[in-house]
Design a protein around this motif. Structure first.
Motif, mmCIF file in Angstrom:
data_model
loop_
_atom_site.group_PDB
_atom_site.id
_atom_site.type_symbol
_atom_site.label_atom_id
_atom_site.label_comp_id
_atom_site.label_asym_id
_atom_site.label_seq_id
_atom_site.Cartn_x
_atom_site.Cartn_y
_atom_site.Cartn_z
ATOM 1 N N ALA A 11 19.074 5.576 23.280
ATOM 2 C CA ALA A 11 20.293 5.186 22.558
ATOM 3 C C ALA A 11 20.587 6.190 21.443
ATOM 4 C CB ALA A 11 20.155 3.783 21.987
ATOM 5 N N GLY A 72 32.473 15.061 19.528
ATOM 6 C CA GLY A 72 31.465 14.005 19.632
ATOM 7 C C GLY A 72 32.045 12.623 19.443
ATOM 8 N N GLY A 73 31.144 11.636 19.404
ATOM 9 C CA GLY A 73 31.554 10.237 19.309
ATOM 10 C C GLY A 73 32.104 9.886 17.934
ATOM 11 N N SER A 74 31.472 10.393 16.881
ATOM 12 C CA SER A 74 31.936 10.064 15.532
ATOM 13 C C SER A 74 33.352 10.563 15.319
ATOM 14 C CB SER A 74 31.001 10.686 14.479
ATOM 15 O OG SER A 74 29.698 10.178 14.629
ATOM 16 N N ASP A 77 35.790 8.321 17.245
ATOM 17 C CA ASP A 77 35.963 7.037 16.545
ATOM 18 C C ASP A 77 36.893 7.210 15.343
ATOM 19 O OD1 ASP A 77 34.412 5.476 18.227
ATOM 20 O OD2 ASP A 77 32.593 5.622 17.019
ATOM 21 N N HIS A 104 29.266 0.738 14.983
ATOM 22 C CA HIS A 104 28.592 1.963 14.544
ATOM 23 C C HIS A 104 29.241 2.407 13.232
ATOM 24 C CE1 HIS A 104 27.489 6.275 14.596
ATOM 25 N NE2 HIS A 104 26.465 5.886 15.339
ATOM 26 N N MET A 151 33.342 -2.601 19.516
ATOM 27 C CA MET A 151 32.548 -1.771 20.426
ATOM 28 C C MET A 151 32.226 -2.493 21.734
ATOM 29 S SD MET A 151 28.966 -1.887 18.302
ATOM 30 C CE MET A 151 28.606 -0.184 18.646
ATOM 31 N N ASN A 155 24.672 -0.242 19.882
ATOM 32 C CA ASN A 155 23.618 0.773 19.987
ATOM 33 C C ASN A 155 22.260 0.267 19.527
ATOM 34 O OD1 ASN A 155 25.560 0.985 17.703
ATOM 35 N ND2 ASN A 155 23.941 2.243 16.809
ATOM 36 N N ASP A 180 34.559 1.479 21.134
ATOM 37 C CA ASP A 180 33.527 2.513 21.162
ATOM 38 C C ASP A 180 32.615 2.182 22.345
ATOM 39 O OD1 ASP A 180 31.096 3.851 20.855
ATOM 40 O OD2 ASP A 180 31.224 3.891 18.675
ATOM 41 N N VAL A 182 30.402 4.310 23.697
ATOM 42 C CA VAL A 182 29.383 5.361 23.762
ATOM 43 C C VAL A 182 28.129 4.900 24.508
ATOM 44 C CG1 VAL A 182 27.742 6.637 22.325
ATOM 45 C CG2 VAL A 182 30.179 6.669 21.758
ATOM 46 N N GLN A 183 27.656 3.688 24.219
ATOM 47 C CA GLN A 183 26.398 3.236 24.822
ATOM 48 C C GLN A 183 26.562 2.737 26.250
ATOM 49 O OE1 GLN A 183 23.310 3.489 23.695
ATOM 50 N NE2 GLN A 183 23.873 4.359 21.709
ATOM 51 N N THR A 203 30.637 9.927 24.137
ATOM 52 C CA THR A 203 30.032 11.179 23.679
ATOM 53 C C THR A 203 28.974 11.621 24.685
ATOM 54 O OG1 THR A 203 29.017 12.328 21.814
ATOM 55 C CG2 THR A 203 28.295 10.068 22.170
ATOM 56 N N HIS A 205 26.224 13.411 24.780
ATOM 57 C CA HIS A 205 24.756 13.455 24.635
ATOM 58 C C HIS A 205 24.088 12.099 24.826
ATOM 59 C CE1 HIS A 205 23.940 11.922 20.415
ATOM 60 N NE2 HIS A 205 25.238 12.138 20.302
ATOM 61 N N LYS A 206 24.895 11.043 25.046
ATOM 62 C CA LYS A 206 24.299 9.742 25.359
ATOM 63 C C LYS A 206 24.209 9.523 26.876
ATOM 64 C CE LYS A 206 24.130 8.641 20.905
ATOM 65 N NZ LYS A 206 24.707 7.565 20.135
#
Ligand SMILES: *Cc1c(COP(=O)(O)O)cnc(C)c1O
Length: 397
Positions: A11, A72-74, A77, A104, A151, A155, A180, A182-183, A203, A205-206
């Protein structure tokens, strides 16, 4: 990852898939043009960008024009929260934003930032299982509500929210809905129409892609003010020369994640259930945090009474097991996780939590090893530093 490490922190991030790295490499040197250039190297880069966009759009059930690549995710968002809220206010639609208590920090802090600029915020609570109640969203809606952000999957404790249902409520009120996700990538379906979302964050990298690249899906017609100004890239919604190798990696990683999703989810779920059941059976005074069913297939978040999660992590690390307590951003600080507190855990319970998140290379031997070494660790910690309640006779009572 290092072969001797049992990595159970997917995660936080995942290792790059070698096949994805392979696809990225030519775009560092061989095809290094700027996609905005009209010459041949530029056109090659633009073509790679278009292909990645098409791949992503197909997975999301979206149009390629609705995909905005970000760092990226941030960033995605922040673009969703600030970009929609500010654009809506500019149009005189109001300045009320709804989010949940377990988001997040990329969403929570972006919402808090808006508050400093005069927006009013409603933070939806979650129940003991970590779930947002659709009726709470219904009750929070106001005529001046301009955005809802909840979300898809958490996460920290892996709880999966009823996104389609929340999306229906937003649609009834004509309010843009951001999630979100992402997860969720590689573990849950990502079709934006089935989910009833207007904006969605991912994102790379997840899901075994490179770090520093993500995307925002923004449904056609949703008002969005760019948060990075400059050139006209990404249809004027996100300035800056595109990170072509990373975007190529994201496109392939997402296509692979979607293709492998059924087997990957089953693999994780199987091992996760063995881990949860095994730990609960072997360790007295242990609890699973978050709903057992409405849960990501790869997440096991448990609390052990009378021990500090941080102490458990250090001991696990000594045996080559990489896990986490709370989120990576909050571990290292003494602040208990805002997510676990929002679920109604006490600070002590929250600080006693440990998160294991499984991945594609996790084996049953890895799980067996955790089941072998963790119970005696907890027992030892409890002997060395017994619970406050067991430590001494009450002084005053
Ligand atoms: C990791 C994560 C993010 C942040 O993504 P970055 O690419 O690290 O900026 C946002 N939301 C959730 C739910 C995450 O797990």
């Amino acid at each position: 990852m290092n072969d001797r490490i049992i990595y159970l922190d997917h995660a936080a991030t995942t290792p790059l898939d070698p096949q994805v790295l392979e696809a990225m490499l030519p775009y560092f040197i061989q095809y290094a043009g700027n996609p905005s250039s009209i010459h041949q190297p530029g056109r090659m880069a633009l073509q790679a960008l278009d292909e990645a966009r098409e791949r992503v759009a197909r997975v999301l059930g979206a149009n390629r024009k609705e995909i905005i690549f970000t760092g990226g995710g941030s960033e995605a968002d922040n673009l969703a929260v600030k970009g929609v809220a500010l654009a809506q206010r500019q149009r005189g639609k109001g300045s009320h934003v709804i989010t949940s208590a377990i988001e997040h920090h990329a969403v929570l802090h972006a919402v808090e930032y808006l508050q400093a600029f005069g927006f009013e915020i409603t933070v939806l609570p979650v129940d003991r299982r970590g779930l947002v109640q659709p009726n709470d969203l219904r009750a929070a809606m106001r005529p001046d509500t301009v955005l809802v952000s909840v979300m898809y999957a958490n996460n920290e404790m892996g709880t999966v929210q009823p996104i389609a249902e929340l999306g229906t409520i937003c649609r009834e009120h004509g309010v843009p809905f951001h999630s979100d996700a992402v997860q969720a990538a590689g573990l849950l379906p990502l079709d934006v129409n089935a989910l009833n979302v207007d904006l969605l964050t991912l994102t790379a990298h997840k899901f075994y892609g490179p770090k520093g690249v993500g995307l925002l899906y923004a449904r056609r017609g949703v008002p969005l003010l760019p948060q990075i100004n400059g050139g006209g890239q990404e249809r004027r919604r996100r300035a800056g020369t595109e990170n072509v190798p990373a975007i190529v990696g994201l496109g392939l990683a997402l296509a692979l994640a979607e293709e492998r999703r059924p087997t990957h989810a089953a693999h994780c779920r199987n091992l996760r259930d063995r881990l949860i059941d095994g730990l609960l059976a072997r360790i007295p005074l242990s609890r699973l945090n978050g709903d057992r069913v409405q849960r990501l297939p790869n997440n096991a978040n448990l609390s052990f009474d009378c021990v500090e999660g941080e102490s458990v992590l250090l001991l696990l690390d000594q045996r080559g097991i990489a896990a986490s307590s709370g989120s990576a951003c909050t571990s290292g600080s003494l602040e208990p996780s805002h997510v676990l507190l929002a679920m109604g855990l006490t600070s002590e319970e929250a600080n006693g939590s440990v998160r294991f998140t499984l991945g594609k290379d996790t084996t049953s031997a890895d799980i067996d090893f955790v089941l072998e070494v963790l119970p005696p660790m907890i027992e030892r910690l409890r002997v060395v530093a017994p619970c406050a309640s067991e430590r001494a006779e009450p002084v005053l009572a």
